[in-house]
Design an enzyme around this catalytic site. Sequence first.
Site, mmCIF file in Angstrom:
data_model
loop_
_atom_site.group_PDB
_atom_site.id
_atom_site.type_symbol
_atom_site.label_atom_id
_atom_site.label_comp_id
_atom_site.label_asym_id
_atom_site.label_seq_id
_atom_site.Cartn_x
_atom_site.Cartn_y
_atom_site.Cartn_z
ATOM 1 N N CYS B 122 0.818 -1.218 0.000
ATOM 2 C CA CYS B 122 0.000 0.000 0.000
ATOM 3 C C CYS B 122 0.850 1.266 0.000
ATOM 4 O O CYS B 122 0.319 2.374 -0.091
ATOM 5 C CB CYS B 122 -0.938 -0.016 1.189
ATOM 6 N N HIS B 258 -3.378 6.752 2.296
ATOM 7 C CA HIS B 258 -3.799 5.478 1.710
ATOM 8 C C HIS B 258 -5.186 5.151 2.239
ATOM 9 O O HIS B 258 -5.453 5.284 3.435
ATOM 10 C CB HIS B 258 -2.791 4.383 2.086
ATOM 11 N N ASN B 289 -10.416 -0.713 -0.164
ATOM 12 C CA ASN B 289 -8.959 -0.602 -0.089
ATOM 13 C C ASN B 289 -8.354 -1.183 -1.367
ATOM 14 O O ASN B 289 -8.465 -2.388 -1.610
ATOM 15 C CB ASN B 289 -8.479 -1.365 1.154
#
EC number: 2.3.1.180
Lengths: 82, 333
Positions: B122, B258, B289
């Site tokens: 990420c 993020h 996500n």
Amino acid sequence: MAATQEEIVDGLAEIVNEIAGIPVEDVQLDKSFTDDLDVDSLSMVEVVVAAEERFDVKIPDEDVKNLKTVGDATSYILKHQG
Amino acid sequence: MAKIKPSKGAPYARILGVGGYRPTRVVPNEVILERIDSSDEWIRSRSGIATRHWADDQETVTAMSVEAAGKAIADAGIAPADIGAVVVSTVSHFKQTPAVATEIAHLVGAGKPAAFDISAGCAGFGYGLTLAKGMIVDGSAEHVLVIGVERLSDLTDHEDRATAFLFGDGAGAVVVGPSDVPAIGRTVWGSEGDKSETIKQTVSWAEYRDGHPEKFPAITQEGQAVFRWAVFEMAKVAQQALEAAGITADDLDVFIPHQANMRIIDSMVKTLKLPEHVTVARDIETTGNTSAASIPLAMERLLATGEAKSGDTALVIGFGAGLVYAATVVTLP
């Protein structure tokens, strides 16, 4: 100076109130964070971090899951506070 | 000893354009709930996610990347042939070699640029951006295409009530190019390999091949440990990135963390004491996500909706499996 049991419960009550909006008077030794006070697993992390700062104590991730009740957390802090 | 001529590129680098691709299929929580014992309310309160996009067979890592890259190139106002390097960050391209970046470079019409993949979970966008900046200042490339792309629905255990609702698919891309003024701050980045078990693939491909266990590999995480690290440790990293850029939170227009979980985002905002005027990316609600893709996707959406504008100062921070992290301050394209 190390905090007394009463000071720790009062402190936890203020923290739980700020993070989860629970009335301070509901935060009692026998209350379960998740079942009685509606503090979910992520809010519990915030409570723990705030308690670490306030009481100068380290509560590692692996110990957090054992802190089911306000009493568990209070005893832990009493024992480990710096 | 022969004297080597110093390499020299542009004085500074900046993000010139951004583009995103979100798969056509929108998956609401109701669909997730067909396979786990949970509720829409529980999922929303723990993650802030209402819907996410899942890719179909045609929406491959390559196809999504090419779409996002095309938009970023158009937004930057350059020709594909101007691209000197293509960096693709992904953990969900199911073919080890060659690097998917080479095929993407070819399909966007970039000619023969340097092209390679990186694996930084990420934090992949920030890692790619940092490499791009280096290449441009060094003169190794004039324009660099940085892509974050994931098909995390392929690496999701759809029967695990703790993670089944979290992940989404998509691609985000930026074109980084020369600038006369600083427009990307120093990156504060790193890794914490002692925490490699915190977010991980359940089993290796070799273990799966050998038949144990039977379940396909998926991403799993220790929720509380990740939350604590993401909120409190990453807030320190974000603060360092502000200091590295020589600014304070008051100077920020936009915060693009993020998109891991709305609760993480909300707690970070609180911990960082971001002023009210800072626009915060909350793309997680409708995107889930998407790992390396999340920051450029969120950036694109903020610019498209007008919540952020070109020239705004944004703090971007990525963090995830490794554990790895990267934070920097950028001027939005």
